[in-house]
Design a protein around this motif. Structure first.
Motif, PDB file in Angstrom:
ATOM      1  N   LYS A  81       0.827  -1.207   0.000  1.00 58.69           N
ATOM      2  CA  LYS A  81       0.000   0.000   0.000  1.00 58.69           C
ATOM      3  C   LYS A  81       0.863   1.260   0.000  1.00 58.69           C
ATOM      4  O   LYS A  81       1.898   1.318   0.666  1.00 58.69           O
ATOM      5  N   GLN A  82       0.402   2.271  -0.710  1.00 62.73           N
ATOM      6  CA  GLN A  82       1.033   3.583  -0.621  1.00 62.73           C
ATOM      7  C   GLN A  82       0.607   4.227   0.691  1.00 62.73           C
ATOM      8  O   GLN A  82      -0.528   4.051   1.137  1.00 62.73           O
ATOM      9  N   THR A  83       1.515   4.995   1.289  1.00 63.33           N
ATOM     10  CA  THR A  83       1.193   5.621   2.570  1.00 63.33           C
ATOM     11  C   THR A  83       1.150   7.144   2.501  1.00 63.33           C
ATOM     12  O   THR A  83       0.510   7.777   3.341  1.00 63.33           O
ATOM     13  N   ASN A 133      -5.259  -4.307  15.540  1.00 61.54           N
ATOM     14  CA  ASN A 133      -4.027  -3.825  16.192  1.00 61.54           C
ATOM     15  C   ASN A 133      -2.826  -3.958  15.266  1.00 61.54           C
ATOM     16  O   ASN A 133      -1.848  -4.626  15.534  1.00 61.54           O
ATOM     17  N   GLN A 134      -2.907  -3.281  14.115  1.00 65.10           N
ATOM     18  CA  GLN A 134      -1.914  -3.423  13.059  1.00 65.10           C
ATOM     19  C   GLN A 134      -0.567  -2.817  13.442  1.00 65.10           C
ATOM     20  O   GLN A 134      -0.476  -1.948  14.293  1.00 65.10           O
ATOM     21  N   LEU A 135       0.471  -3.320  12.776  1.00 63.44           N
ATOM     22  CA  LEU A 135       1.800  -2.725  12.869  1.00 63.44           C
ATOM     23  C   LEU A 135       2.083  -1.952  11.583  1.00 63.44           C
ATOM     24  O   LEU A 135       1.627  -2.343  10.509  1.00 63.44           O
ATOM     25  N   PHE A 136       2.848  -0.878  11.714  1.00 62.01           N
ATOM     26  CA  PHE A 136       3.301  -0.162  10.531  1.00 62.01           C
ATOM     27  C   PHE A 136       4.539  -0.879  10.018  1.00 62.01           C
ATOM     28  O   PHE A 136       5.565  -0.935  10.696  1.00 62.01           O
ATOM     29  N   LEU A 137       4.430  -1.472   8.831  1.00 60.77           N
ATOM     30  CA  LEU A 137       5.490  -2.301   8.268  1.00 60.77           C
ATOM     31  C   LEU A 137       5.949  -1.701   6.934  1.00 60.77           C
ATOM     32  O   LEU A 137       5.436  -2.041   5.870  1.00 60.77           O
ATOM     33  N   PRO A 138       6.915  -0.774   6.979  1.00 64.35           N
ATOM     34  CA  PRO A 138       7.327  -0.095   5.746  1.00 64.35           C
ATOM     35  C   PRO A 138       8.197  -0.963   4.846  1.00 64.35           C
ATOM     36  O   PRO A 138       9.027  -1.745   5.314  1.00 64.35           O
ATOM     37  N   ASP A 161       0.482  -4.878   4.086  1.00 65.24           N
ATOM     38  CA  ASP A 161      -0.643  -5.299   4.916  1.00 65.24           C
ATOM     39  C   ASP A 161      -0.674  -6.820   4.870  1.00 65.24           C
ATOM     40  O   ASP A 161      -1.133  -7.408   3.891  1.00 65.24           O
ATOM     41  N   VAL A 162      -0.156  -7.458   5.932  1.00 60.91           N
ATOM     42  CA  VAL A 162      -0.038  -8.921   5.908  1.00 60.91           C
ATOM     43  C   VAL A 162      -1.399  -9.606   5.884  1.00 60.91           C
ATOM     44  O   VAL A 162      -1.500 -10.774   5.499  1.00 60.91           O
ATOM     45  N   ASP A 175       6.289 -14.441  10.002  1.00 55.24           N
ATOM     46  CA  ASP A 175       7.720 -14.353   9.681  1.00 55.24           C
ATOM     47  C   ASP A 175       8.021 -13.082   8.884  1.00 55.24           C
ATOM     48  O   ASP A 175       8.997 -12.367   9.160  1.00 55.24           O
ATOM     49  N   ILE A 176       7.174 -12.782   7.913  1.00 53.32           N
ATOM     50  CA  ILE A 176       7.340 -11.566   7.115  1.00 53.32           C
ATOM     51  C   ILE A 176       7.193 -10.327   7.999  1.00 53.32           C
ATOM     52  O   ILE A 176       8.004  -9.398   7.939  1.00 53.32           O
ATOM     53  N   GLN A 177       6.159 -10.325   8.821  1.00 50.71           N
ATOM     54  CA  GLN A 177       5.917  -9.190   9.716  1.00 50.71           C
ATOM     55  C   GLN A 177       7.100  -8.961  10.643  1.00 50.71           C
ATOM     56  O   GLN A 177       7.580  -7.834  10.803  1.00 50.71           O
TER      57      GLN A 177
END
Length: 196
Positions: A81-83, A133-138, A161-162, A175-177
């Motif tokens: 996703k673009q942020t 409860n998402q994490l910001f994963l750049p 966005d996993v 694992d990716i996250q």
């Protein structure tokens, strides 16, 4: 894998006026990011940044071909996703190092510029407040290295966005996250040193 086999690995800087400054900035912060290649649907967390001797128009992101555990496959484009979030070197604002974040503001065309720690805390709190409860994963994608007025480089940050990776198992998504999150935490080490 070479840039000939995967065009996403050659980052064209021909539109950037100060290529050396942009390359230096990218090389400095790249260790804190994973890179996504849409053409092969892979995320690379172990790579070198190469500046070709015969060309000053770009750089090459060269994945470690032996680090299979640091490559994540079957990452569909819909998950990236673009942020609208931009990462800037402190030097662009007259500081001797550090990083700044430009954050898009709702209902306002102007963005908000914050020192990195304040900015990332705001971003993290915003994502944690979202459902799940998402994490910001750049992650970085070819074309994210840009410049604005007075030839100052910056990086546009994409995110993954996993939850969109329904084709992967829960273990693979975790694992990716974890890989992206822990790599991004390395950016703390860059906050006290000049970025160019």
């Amino acid at each position: 894998m070479s840039s000939n086999e995967n065009p996403d690995l050659f980052w064209d800087l021909s539109a950037i006026s100060n290529k050396q400054l942009a390359s230096n900035f990218f090389k400095k912060v790249a260790s804190a990011f994973c890179v996504y290649s849409p053409s092969v649907e892979k995320i690379y967390s172990n790579f070198e940044v190469i500046l070709p001797r015969d060309s000053n128009s770009g750089l090459i992101v060269l994945p470690n071909p032996y680090a299979f555990h640091d490559m994540f496959s079957f990452i569909n484009n819909a998950s990236i996703k673009q942020t609208g979030i931009m990462l800037h070197p402190g030097e662009s604002f007259g500081h001797q190092g550090g990083l700044y974040l430009s954050l898009p503001m709702r209902g306002n065309k102007r963005s908000k510029m914050l020192e990195f720690v304040k900015g990332i805390n705001l971003i993290n709190n915003t994502y944690k407040a979202k459902p799940g409860n998402q994490l910001f994963l750049p992650v970085l994608v070819n074309g994210d290295l840009r410049e604005f007025k007075a030839a100052h480089p910056y990086l546009h940050l994409h995110r993954i966005d996993v939850a969109e990776l329904g084709n992967l198992s829960q273990f693979e998504r975790q694992d990716i996250q974890d890989s992206i999150y822990h790599r991004f935490k390395q950016i703390d080490k860059l906050l006290v040193a000049p970025t160019a």
